[in-house]
Design an enzyme around this catalytic site. Sequence first.
Site, PDB file in Angstrom:
ATOM      1  CG  HIS A   1       9.234  18.223   0.908  1.00 52.06           C
ATOM      2  ND1 HIS A   1       9.138  17.318   1.912  1.00 52.06           N
ATOM      3  CD2 HIS A   1       9.122  19.234   1.476  1.00 52.06           C
ATOM      4  CE1 HIS A   1       8.749  17.156   3.340  1.00 52.06           C
ATOM      5  NE2 HIS A   1       8.095  18.823   2.563  1.00 52.06           N
TER       6      HIS A   1
ATOM      7  CG  ASP B   1       4.808  14.355  -2.303  1.00 50.24           C
ATOM      8  OD1 ASP B   1       3.986  15.459  -2.256  1.00 50.24           O
ATOM      9  OD2 ASP B   1       6.417  15.255  -2.264  1.00 50.24           O
TER      10      ASP B   1
ATOM     11  CD  GLN C   1       2.802  21.896  -1.171  1.00 50.71           C
ATOM     12  OE1 GLN C   1       1.677  22.914  -1.729  1.00 50.71           O
ATOM     13  NE2 GLN C   1       3.324  22.512  -0.283  1.00 50.71           N
TER      14      GLN C   1
ATOM     15  CE  LYS D   1       2.431  20.183   2.724  1.00 51.96           C
ATOM     16  NZ  LYS D   1       3.344  21.206   3.838  1.00 51.96           N
TER      17      LYS D   1
ATOM     18  CB  CYS E   1      11.802  19.990   3.304  1.00 48.85           C
ATOM     19  SG  CYS E   1      11.484  19.985   5.366  1.00 48.85           S
TER      20      CYS E   1
HETATM   21  N1  PMP Z   1       5.452  16.864  -0.344  1.00 45.27           N
HETATM   22  C1  PMP Z   1       5.397  17.943  -0.456  1.00 45.27           C
HETATM   23  C2  PMP Z   1       5.466  18.081  -2.061  1.00 45.27           C
HETATM   24  C3  PMP Z   1       5.218  19.126   0.476  1.00 45.27           C
HETATM   25  O1  PMP Z   1       5.566  20.207   0.516  1.00 45.27           O
HETATM   26  C4  PMP Z   1       5.653  18.503   1.673  1.00 45.27           C
HETATM   27  C5  PMP Z   1       5.056  19.204   2.972  1.00 45.27           C
HETATM   28  N2  PMP Z   1       6.231  20.677   2.931  1.00 45.27           N
HETATM   29  C6  PMP Z   1       6.009  17.368   1.819  1.00 45.27           C
HETATM   30  C7  PMP Z   1       5.676  16.212   0.862  1.00 45.27           C
HETATM   31  C8  PMP Z   1       5.557  16.292   3.031  1.00 45.27           C
HETATM   32  O2  PMP Z   1       4.046  17.127   3.922  1.00 45.27           O
HETATM   33  P1  PMP Z   1       3.657  16.364   5.408  1.00 45.27           P
HETATM   34  O3  PMP Z   1       5.571  17.251   6.452  1.00 45.27           O
HETATM   35  O4  PMP Z   1       2.606  16.643   5.786  1.00 45.27           O
HETATM   36  O5  PMP Z   1       4.348  14.764   5.699  1.00 45.27           O
END
Ligand code: PMP
Length: 406
Positions: free
Chosen positions: A123, A200, A203, A226, A364
Site C-alpha cells: 500500500h 504492515d 489487513q 479495520k 493505493c
Molecule cells: N496498509 C494497508 C495494507 C491498507 O489496506 C491500508 C488502508 N487501506 C493502509 C496500510 C493504511 O491505513 P490507514 O489509512 O488506516 O493509515
Amino acid sequence: MKTLVAQARSQFLALNQIVNGQSLVYLDSAATTLKPLVVVERLQRYYAYESANVHRGAHYLSDRGTENYENSRLQVAQQLGAESSDEIIFVKGTTEAMNLVAQSYGAHFLNPGDEILITEMEHHANIIPWQMIAQKNNFVLQAVKVTPDGELDYEDLRKKLTPKTKIFAVTACSNVLGTINDIPTLTKMAHDVGAVIVVDAAQWISQEKIEVKKWNIDFLAFSSHKLFGPTGFGALYGRKELLQKMPPYQGGGNMIAEVSLEKTTYNDIPFRFEAGTPHIAGAIGTTTALEFYNQFDLNEVRKHELALLKAAEEKLKSIAGIKFFGRSKTRAPILSFNLEGIHPSDVGQVLDQQGIAVRTGHHCNQILMNRFGIPGTVRASFSIYNNESDVDRLYRGLIKAKEFLS
Ligand code: PMP
C-alpha cells in the site's frame, strides 16, 4: 463461551438502511469495517460523560480518562502478543506508524547506500515514507516482485534481501490481492541478513492471531478502523530495545521530561512518541472493538469469511470476460477483479445504484497496478457481518452492470 458469528450482523445498524432504493450490501470492509453498536455506544458514553484530557491528573474525569487510555494500551499489547505495553505507541493509523518508523528509525540509523526493501504489493502507506527518506538520504529503495498468482516471488526476494538491506518493510496481507504473507518466515529471513522487519498489519489484524514477541517482529502497525474500531486511530508495536534508542518523531506537549529555551529532555517510551493531546476516544473505542472481536472464535470467523469468498469466486467466474487478480494459497476474504472492456469505476457506479458498496480504483497500490498492467480493479471484501445473500446480490449486480455497460 464464544459468540456465534451468525449473531454478529444485528450489531451493525448500518446494514438496516436503504441505499439507492435497495437494502445496503456492504462489501468494502477492507477499506474500513462497519462499527458495531457496542463501539458506537462506548464512544457516545465517552463524549457525553467522560470527556477530559489524559495524563494531566488534576481531577476525577482526567484520572479516569488516563486509566481507560492506558488500559487500551494494555489491551493492544495483549492482542499483538507484545511483552509490555511500553512497546505500544498510539498513532493515527498504519500510515502514521510507517512515517514514524521511517523518520525516527530509518532516517537516523541508516547510512547512504544502505538498502530498504519493500514489495510490489505494498500500500502507498508502506512505500512513500521509505521513498521520502531514501531520496533525502541517498538510501537505495528496492521492491520484491509479485508472481502472476499474486504471491511474493521468493526467488527475487532471496536476490534482493542481502546484508546491504537494513530495513525490510512488508505487508502481512495485501489489500488488493488478499495474499497473506508468511511473516514468521519473512522475519527470520530479514534477521538472517541483519535487517529489521517492519510489518504492515492493516489487513492482517482481522485475519490471524498476531504474536509479535514469539515471532521476533521488530515493528508492526495496524489501524483500528479495520477491526471494528474508530477511524484515525491505530498502534505501532516496536521492540523495546529499538524504541528506546529512537529519537522523537514530533515535538510538543506530553512527550517531554524537561524544557528550557536551550534544551529539551524527552519522556520515556511510549510517551516520547505521542506529542500533543491524543485520540482518547479512539483508544477507548479500540478497547471495546477488541472485546467485540475477541468474543468470536477466530477459526469460525475465518471459516465464515473464506466460505463467502469461495462462494463469490464460484458464482462470479461464470460471468464471461471476468478476470480475477490474486490466487494465493493463503488468502484474506478480498476479491479483486475486472470485467473485460469495462472500466472498474463504471462497474462500481452501477453496483452503487443497486445499493452495493464495493471499492474501485488503484486501492493505493499503483506499483501493483503497473505490475499487472491495469488502471485498477473492482474489489469486494467480506467481513463477519456479510452473508450468502450479499454474494448473490453482488452476482446479480454485476450481471446488470455488464448488460448496462457492454
Ligand atoms: N496498509 C494497508 C495494507 C491498507 O489496506 C491500508 C488502508 N487501506 C493502509 C496500510 C493504511 O491505513 P490507514 O489509512 O488506516 O493509515
